[in-house]
Write an enzyme that holds these catalytic residues in place. Structure first.
Site, PDB file in Angstrom:
ATOM      1  N   GLU A 159       0.842  -1.190   0.000  1.00  0.00           N
ATOM      2  CA  GLU A 159       0.000   0.000   0.000  1.00  0.00           C
ATOM      3  C   GLU A 159       0.882   1.247   0.000  1.00  0.00           C
ATOM      4  OE1 GLU A 159      -3.445   2.108   2.815  1.00  0.00           O
ATOM      5  OE2 GLU A 159      -2.182   0.500   3.621  1.00  0.00           O
ATOM      6  N   LYS A 161      -9.798   2.394  -2.771  1.00  0.00           N
ATOM      7  CA  LYS A 161     -10.252   1.847  -1.493  1.00  0.00           C
ATOM      8  C   LYS A 161     -11.631   2.395  -1.131  1.00  0.00           C
ATOM      9  CE  LYS A 161      -8.674   1.192   3.286  1.00  0.00           C
ATOM     10  NZ  LYS A 161      -7.610   1.533   4.270  1.00  0.00           N
ATOM     11  N   CYS A 167      -5.592  -2.878   2.647  1.00  0.00           N
ATOM     12  CA  CYS A 167      -5.288  -2.783   4.072  1.00  0.00           C
ATOM     13  C   CYS A 167      -6.456  -3.255   4.929  1.00  0.00           C
ATOM     14  CB  CYS A 167      -4.860  -1.350   4.410  1.00  0.00           C
ATOM     15  SG  CYS A 167      -4.106  -1.165   6.054  1.00  0.00           S
TER      16      CYS A 167
END
Length: 511
Positions: free
Chosen positions: A258, A331, A384
């Site tokens: 990430e 995300k 994540c």
């Protein structure tokens, strides 16, 4: 301390002890033992108010210890004193403990007259409460009690009953101990038979191994360095070195963490900003050989007027040969205070800011997405923290063959990364889909479709590993087909059984 108050202290201690069943300590028997103690404490409680307090204190102890890594995250924000991190842990735990409180209240209400009803009610209500915790107020699904069984055979059960179903099983295991101590052999025998049957659940059959080559890179770039001015050049050199060192023959998938590239990889503003982003994309894509794909975390900046930044996205970029951008995933499930500041006008005026650098809040993406990689299959993405949400990690209309879960656990202390890995294992086992994790400081790993770690790099180690892409399950698991309908159904059935048995116990008590 008066004896009347000591059960509340014992509830807090039992919850705190149970936290050591989570990774990195991993003493999983502590969790069922803690639930056995909770059942006993609830049985001795004389009022609903006392039962609610007992459950709340149990949850408070578990969350304060288990979420200690959150305090570490605050040490990377210079504008906030380090002690504020522990205040944040306690405040968050005060709220999260409401869910164990509700489960305890339900168990006591319907099970106070009969121990087996107490056990069934607590198991069912706990599963439902964990599901609620994952959804209310954006949700915080971290550390379901099922995660303590990540290194046991029962991990296999998540393919059928999901994470929340496994959490109910963990509570039932504690209830079995409680019933045995009380010498309620008949009830204990029934629970024991049910738990033993779980060991015979079939494992998902896997598709044929493709033998496709992969490399997972872990550059060991700490949070204290990641956003330091000028460090992006050092990071780029380290990523390139680890990516090209002893490069194997043939095409491969290359995985970076990430925000591996901290400078924007997409910038909608006019020049020179757009050119800077073009440079970052070209530099990363230069490492992509014939037939290769590079999957890397990066930042996208948006602008409505081509001058000012109007928003940003925490993204995964997929590059093919020649630097061709194959696709991008933004995300969707953002972290409050980490990726956006809630109530920004109010909180910013009192000096609070995001824990990650930057004054621009990230914008949420549309949700799970699957991208086709010709010759490699379909890849899904969970960036994540997103990987912790059971039943929300894949596009069910376009099921991927594997999930890429780039993460930045560099600010999660020693406890956060192994707990994060344990929850990624739950997702792999639930969905029957392998998960690839690449993180800056660890723990990077390849997890197969049974939830087993095939390869990994330890925490705070720079390096890479080469391997092959594990195959998915040949058919979607039962959980993959029905999602959290199954564990919720189990939870409600257990509560209904507790209600029925509890009424029977009360009738016998009154006659």
């Amino acid at each position: 301390m008066k004896f009347a108050r000591s059960p509340f202290l014992l509830a807090f201690v039992a919850g705190a002890v149970s936290a050591f069943a989570f990774q990195p300590v991993g003493l999983w028997p502590l969790m069922p033992l803690a639930f056995a103690a909770l059942c006993e404490l609830l049985t001795r409680t004389r009022s609903l108010k006392g039962a609610l307090a007992t459950g709340w204190l149990f949850g408070l102890g578990q969350f304060v210890i288990g979420l200690n890594w959150i305090a570490t995250a605050f040490t990377y924000q210079a504008a906030m004193p380090a002690w504020l991190g522990w205040i944040a842990v306690v405040l968050l735990s005060l709220y999260l403990a409401v869910y164990p409180m509700l489960a305890a209240g339900i168990a006591w209400t319907f099970g106070r007259h009969r121990p087996i009803a107490m056990v069934l009610g607590l198991a069912g209500a706990w599963a439902i409460a964990e599901w609620l915790r994952a959804g209310i107020f954006t949700g915080f699904a971290w550390n379901p009690v099922a995660a303590t069984f990540d290194n046991t055979h029962l991990l296999n059960a998540t393919a059928t009953v999901g994470t929340y179903g496994l959490s109910a099983i963990v509570v039932l295991a504690g209830g079995l101990i409680f019933l045995l101590v009380r010498r309620d052999r008949r009830s204990a025998g029934g629970v024991a038979v049910a738990l033993l049957l779980l060991h015979f659940l079939p494992r998902a059959e896997l598709a044929a191994d493709s033998g496709l080559a992969i490399r997972v890179v872990q550059p060991n770039i700490g949070q204290q360095d990641k956003w330091r001015p000028g460090y992006s050049e050092i990071a780029a050199q380290r990523l390139a070195q680890l990516s090209m060192e002893q490069r194997p023959d043939g095409p491969r998938l290359l995985f970076w963490p990430e925000a591996a590239v901290t400078n924007p990889m997409l910038d909608e503003r006019s020049q020179p900003y757009g050119a800077y982003a073009d440079f970052e994309r070209a530099r990363a894509a230069s490492l992509v050989g014939p037939g290769d794909y590079l999957l890397t975390g990066g930042i996208a900046l948006f602008s409505k007027d081509k001058i000012a930044v109007s928003g940003a996205a925490n993204s995964v970029f997929v590059f093919g040969q020649g630097g061709r951008l194959v696709g991008r995933y933004d995300k969707a499930h953002l972290v409050p205070y980490g990726e956006y500041l809630p109530m920004r006008p109010l909180l910013s005026t009192i000096g609070l800011s995001r824990l990650a650098p930057g004054d621009v809040d990230f914008l949420p993406g549309p949700g799970p997405r699957t991208i086709e990689l010709p010759g490699w299959g379909k890849v899904g993405f969970q960036l994540c923290y997103e990987i912790i949400f059971s039943g929300q990690v894949v596009d069910r209309r376009n099921r991927p063959d594997f999930i890429f879960n780039p993460s930045n656990d560099a600010w999660f202390g020693a406890w956060g990364p192994p707990q994060h890995l344990a929850q990624a294992r739950l997702r792999a086992a639930e969905e029957g889909i392998p998960v690839i994790r690449s993180t800056p400081t660890g723990i990077s790993a390849v997890i197969d479709a049974h939830g087993q770690v095939v390869q990994s790099l330890p925490w705070r180690t720079a390096g890479y590993f080469d391997g092959t892409l594990p195959p998915p399950a040949a058919k979607p698991t039962l959980f993959a087909r029905f999602g959290n309908v199954l564990p919720l159904g189990i939870g409600f059935l257990l509560v209904i059984a507790a209600i029925a048995l509890g009424r029977t116990g009360r009738y016998r008590r009154n006659t």
